[in-house]
Design a protein around this motif. Structure first.
Motif, PDB file in Angstrom:
ATOM      1  N   LYS A 103     -20.496-100.027 -52.024  1.00 21.34           N
ATOM      2  CA  LYS A 103     -20.568-101.130 -52.992  1.00 21.34           C
ATOM      3  C   LYS A 103     -19.299-101.973 -52.950  1.00 21.34           C
ATOM      4  O   LYS A 103     -18.911-102.614 -53.935  1.00 21.34           O
ATOM      5  CB  LYS A 103     -20.779-100.577 -54.407  1.00 21.34           C
ATOM      6  N   ARG A 104     -18.625-102.016 -51.795  1.00 20.41           N
ATOM      7  CA  ARG A 104     -17.426-102.828 -51.658  1.00 20.41           C
ATOM      8  C   ARG A 104     -17.795-104.305 -51.555  1.00 20.41           C
ATOM      9  O   ARG A 104     -18.890-104.656 -51.086  1.00 20.41           O
ATOM     10  CB  ARG A 104     -16.640-102.420 -50.420  1.00 20.41           C
ATOM     11  N   ASP A 105     -16.881-105.172 -51.971  1.00 17.97           N
ATOM     12  CA  ASP A 105     -17.156-106.603 -51.873  1.00 17.97           C
ATOM     13  C   ASP A 105     -16.896-107.141 -50.474  1.00 17.97           C
ATOM     14  O   ASP A 105     -17.260-108.268 -50.157  1.00 17.97           O
ATOM     15  CB  ASP A 105     -16.326-107.387 -52.902  1.00 17.97           C
ATOM     16  N   SER A 106     -16.278-106.334 -49.611  1.00 22.12           N
ATOM     17  CA  SER A 106     -16.042-106.736 -48.232  1.00 22.12           C
ATOM     18  C   SER A 106     -15.840-105.483 -47.388  1.00 22.12           C
ATOM     19  O   SER A 106     -15.213-104.526 -47.839  1.00 22.12           O
ATOM     20  CB  SER A 106     -14.815-107.647 -48.122  1.00 22.12           C
ATOM     21  N   VAL A 107     -16.351-105.514 -46.163  1.00 23.09           N
ATOM     22  CA  VAL A 107     -16.182-104.374 -45.267  1.00 23.09           C
ATOM     23  C   VAL A 107     -14.803-104.407 -44.607  1.00 23.09           C
ATOM     24  O   VAL A 107     -14.142-103.379 -44.443  1.00 23.09           O
ATOM     25  CB  VAL A 107     -17.293-104.366 -44.192  1.00 23.09           C
ATOM     26  N   LEU A 108     -14.347-105.597 -44.217  1.00 26.58           N
ATOM     27  CA  LEU A 108     -13.086-105.723 -43.499  1.00 26.58           C
ATOM     28  C   LEU A 108     -11.873-105.725 -44.423  1.00 26.58           C
ATOM     29  O   LEU A 108     -10.849-105.126 -44.116  1.00 26.58           O
ATOM     30  CB  LEU A 108     -13.098-107.008 -42.659  1.00 26.58           C
ATOM     31  N   LYS A 109     -11.991-106.403 -45.575  1.00 29.54           N
ATOM     32  CA  LYS A 109     -10.847-106.524 -46.477  1.00 29.54           C
ATOM     33  C   LYS A 109     -11.325-106.393 -47.917  1.00 29.54           C
ATOM     34  O   LYS A 109     -11.392-107.371 -48.660  1.00 29.54           O
ATOM     35  CB  LYS A 109     -10.140-107.861 -46.257  1.00 29.54           C
ATOM     36  N   PRO A 110     -11.669-105.182 -48.344  1.00 29.44           N
ATOM     37  CA  PRO A 110     -12.201-105.011 -49.707  1.00 29.44           C
ATOM     38  C   PRO A 110     -11.136-105.230 -50.766  1.00 29.44           C
ATOM     39  O   PRO A 110      -9.987-104.837 -50.600  1.00 29.44           O
ATOM     40  CB  PRO A 110     -12.703-103.571 -49.708  1.00 29.44           C
ATOM     41  N   THR A 111     -11.534-105.857 -51.869  1.00 27.02           N
ATOM     42  CA  THR A 111     -10.652-106.032 -53.030  1.00 27.02           C
ATOM     43  C   THR A 111     -11.247-105.391 -54.281  1.00 27.02           C
ATOM     44  O   THR A 111     -10.606-105.370 -55.323  1.00 27.02           O
ATOM     45  CB  THR A 111     -10.405-107.527 -53.301  1.00 27.02           C
ATOM     46  N   GLY A 112     -12.459-104.873 -54.174  1.00 18.62           N
ATOM     47  CA  GLY A 112     -13.094-104.221 -55.303  1.00 18.62           C
ATOM     48  C   GLY A 112     -14.316-103.443 -54.861  1.00 18.62           C
ATOM     49  O   GLY A 112     -14.882-103.675 -53.792  1.00 18.62           O
ATOM     50  N   GLY A 113     -14.715-102.473 -55.689  1.00 12.25           N
ATOM     51  CA  GLY A 113     -15.917-101.710 -55.406  1.00 12.25           C
ATOM     52  C   GLY A 113     -15.643-100.279 -54.987  1.00 12.25           C
ATOM     53  O   GLY A 113     -14.485 -99.825 -54.935  1.00 12.25           O
ATOM     54  N   PHE A 114     -16.740 -99.561 -54.661  1.00  8.77           N
ATOM     55  CA  PHE A 114     -16.671 -98.142 -54.312  1.00  8.77           C
ATOM     56  C   PHE A 114     -17.238 -97.913 -52.917  1.00  8.77           C
ATOM     57  O   PHE A 114     -18.110 -98.643 -52.449  1.00  8.77           O
ATOM     58  CB  PHE A 114     -17.478 -97.303 -55.306  1.00  8.77           C
ATOM     59  N   LEU A 115     -16.739 -96.869 -52.271  1.00 11.87           N
ATOM     60  CA  LEU A 115     -17.301 -96.386 -51.011  1.00 11.87           C
ATOM     61  C   LEU A 115     -17.282 -94.864 -51.059  1.00 11.87           C
ATOM     62  O   LEU A 115     -16.243 -94.259 -51.329  1.00 11.87           O
ATOM     63  CB  LEU A 115     -16.485 -96.876 -49.808  1.00 11.87           C
ATOM     64  N   SER A 116     -18.424 -94.257 -50.838  1.00 10.03           N
ATOM     65  CA  SER A 116     -18.490 -92.792 -50.811  1.00 10.03           C
ATOM     66  C   SER A 116     -19.334 -92.350 -49.623  1.00 10.03           C
ATOM     67  O   SER A 116     -20.290 -93.022 -49.240  1.00 10.03           O
ATOM     68  CB  SER A 116     -19.074 -92.237 -52.116  1.00 10.03           C
ATOM     69  N   PHE A 117     -18.947 -91.214 -49.047  1.00 11.25           N
ATOM     70  CA  PHE A 117     -19.607 -90.705 -47.849  1.00 11.25           C
ATOM     71  C   PHE A 117     -19.688 -89.193 -47.959  1.00 11.25           C
ATOM     72  O   PHE A 117     -18.670 -88.521 -48.135  1.00 11.25           O
ATOM     73  CB  PHE A 117     -18.788 -91.103 -46.609  1.00 11.25           C
ATOM     74  N   TYR A 147     -11.555 -99.428 -54.851  1.00  6.46           N
ATOM     75  CA  TYR A 147     -10.647-100.560 -54.709  1.00  6.46           C
ATOM     76  C   TYR A 147     -10.662-101.380 -55.997  1.00  6.46           C
ATOM     77  O   TYR A 147     -11.730-101.661 -56.557  1.00  6.46           O
ATOM     78  CB  TYR A 147     -11.073-101.445 -53.535  1.00  6.46           C
ATOM     79  N   ARG A 148      -9.473-101.776 -56.456  1.00  9.58           N
ATOM     80  CA  ARG A 148      -9.368-102.579 -57.677  1.00  9.58           C
ATOM     81  C   ARG A 148      -8.238-103.591 -57.513  1.00  9.58           C
ATOM     82  O   ARG A 148      -7.135-103.254 -57.058  1.00  9.58           O
ATOM     83  CB  ARG A 148      -9.096-101.681 -58.882  1.00  9.58           C
TER      84      ARG A 148
END
Length: 384
Positions: free
Chosen positions: A305-319, A345-346
């Motif tokens: 749920k990141r706002d960007s794959v290359l340069k995220p500034t917010g959101g979550f990533l879980s694996f 990321y915040r």
């Protein structure tokens, strides 16, 4: 202060709605069901034209792309009732002609044909043209696509379809060099072809050389395996590494096949099958080196749920992954490994982003000795 005064006036309801000129193209009952203005509903003048467009789209998809729909609304003297009628002029019946391809110099025509939703002789459909254009754009090797039907303007009974594509440059070379405390000095080289064999598959060869060893890999990735939405990756590899925080090294080679599919825009599921030939050397048991053959089956879920794959500034990533290790000739390679990786990321304000990460792993031995090979354990890092 701003004051808004509303005078409702008389409410107008639809008393009747009728369609003429449909013939046997589509039943009036089905056509009326797709429209907004029906008997008993509030009358809105702008919706009369909107429903005419809906009706034209329904008729057009039956092979009548030249259809014209006119509408008329009659109100009673007291403006409480409205009678609406739509008149359909379908025009000539039209079928798809022959499909012609151009611009694909290296990309095989059958690769494009798999994305085409047009069947010669079938009723002409503008929707299928749009869907075809969208699906052809999904081909990574295609940078742009243009679909035309020259005979449609002259009202040919069976106009041909021209699909013109522009290809991307397929070959690439990547290189990186540097130094870090985990690998010491390192050099990475990778070369590949994003249109391997003209089938829109990415094939590559990669070499990583560092102060702790080397890795060699060759692989191919098919984004639509067997014409399905499943992406498949096949790799073979060879590596020899001795990390700084371990007193032993690992030599291995093997083959890996992975499959993944997007379940939603944020959720991806994966399945990997891997064979590995592995040797642990050095350390306390250097004289007892033995070759181990291992089968690894892995299932994974990724939630992004990141706002960007290359340069995220917010959101979550879980694996999350579950790996089943099956040692063919070693009881120490029989276990389940569970792993969870979470990142958040915040950005309190523009230009500053906080990145937080947490990882968890657990190993459940399945062998009779209830122990696991040393080179399969988790190592948190640090040279000691």
């Amino acid at each position: 202060f701003i004051t808004i005064q509303i005078t409702e006036g008389i409410q107008t309801l639809v008393s009747s709605a009728g369609i003429s000129g449909l013939e046997d193209i589509i039943s009036p009952k089905k056509a009326l069901a797709a429209m907004t203005l029906s008997p008993g509903k509030p009358f809105r003048d702008y919706m009369v034209k909107s429903d005419a467009n809906v009706l034209a789209a329904l008729v057009s998809e039956r092979g009548y792309p030249h259809v014209k729909v006119t509408s008329e609304a009659r109100l009673t003297p007291d403006n409480t009732r409205a009678d609406i009628s739509w008149q359909v002029v379908p025009g000539p019946y039209t079928r798809f002609g022959t499909v012609h391809f151009s611009g694909n110099q290296r990309l095989k025509q059958k690769t494009i044909q798999k994305k085409v939703q047009i069947t010669p002789g079938a009723p002409f459909s503008l929707k299928k043209l749009f869907v075809t254009q969208k699906r052809v754009r999904e081909i990574y090797s295609v940078s742009s696509v243009k679909i035309t039907a020259p005979g449609l303007k002259t009202k040919e009974v069976q106009p041909d379809i021209n699909i013109e594509v522009t290809e991307r440059k397929p070959y690439y070379v990547e290189a990186a060099a540097g130094y870090d405390t985990e690998n010491e000095a390192y050099l990475k080289l990778k070369t590949g072809d994003t249109n391997f064999m003209g089938r829109d598959m990415n094939a590559w060869m990669e070499a990583n050389i560092s102060g702790i060893g080397h890795q060699l890999e060759a692989g191919v990735r098919d984004p639509f395996f067997m014409d399905t939405p499943i992406a498949a990756t096949f790799t073979i590899y060879q590596e020899d590494e001795q990390p700084l925080n371990q007193d032993f090294g690992i030599r291995s080679w093997g083959a890996d096949s992975g499959f993944s599919r997007d379940l939603t825009t944020s959720l991806t599921a994966g399945l990997n099958l891997k064979y590995e030939n592995r040797v642990q050397y050095g350390g306390d048991n250097e004289a007892e080196e033995e070759t181990r053959n291992i089968l690894i089956t892995s299932a994974s879920l990724a939630w992004d749920k990141r706002d960007s794959v290359l340069k995220p500034t917010g959101g979550f990533l879980s694996f999350a992954t579950v790996d089943l290790f099956t040692g063919i000739n070693s009881d120490l390679d029989r276990f389940l490994k569970y792993q969870l990786d979470m990142r958040h990321y915040r950005s309190p304000f523009k230009g500053l982003t906080f990145a937080m990460a947490g990882r968890m792993g657990y190993i459940q031995p399945l062998g009779s000795s209830n122990t696991v090979a040393e080179d399969q354990l988790f190592f948190l890092g640090g040279i000691s």
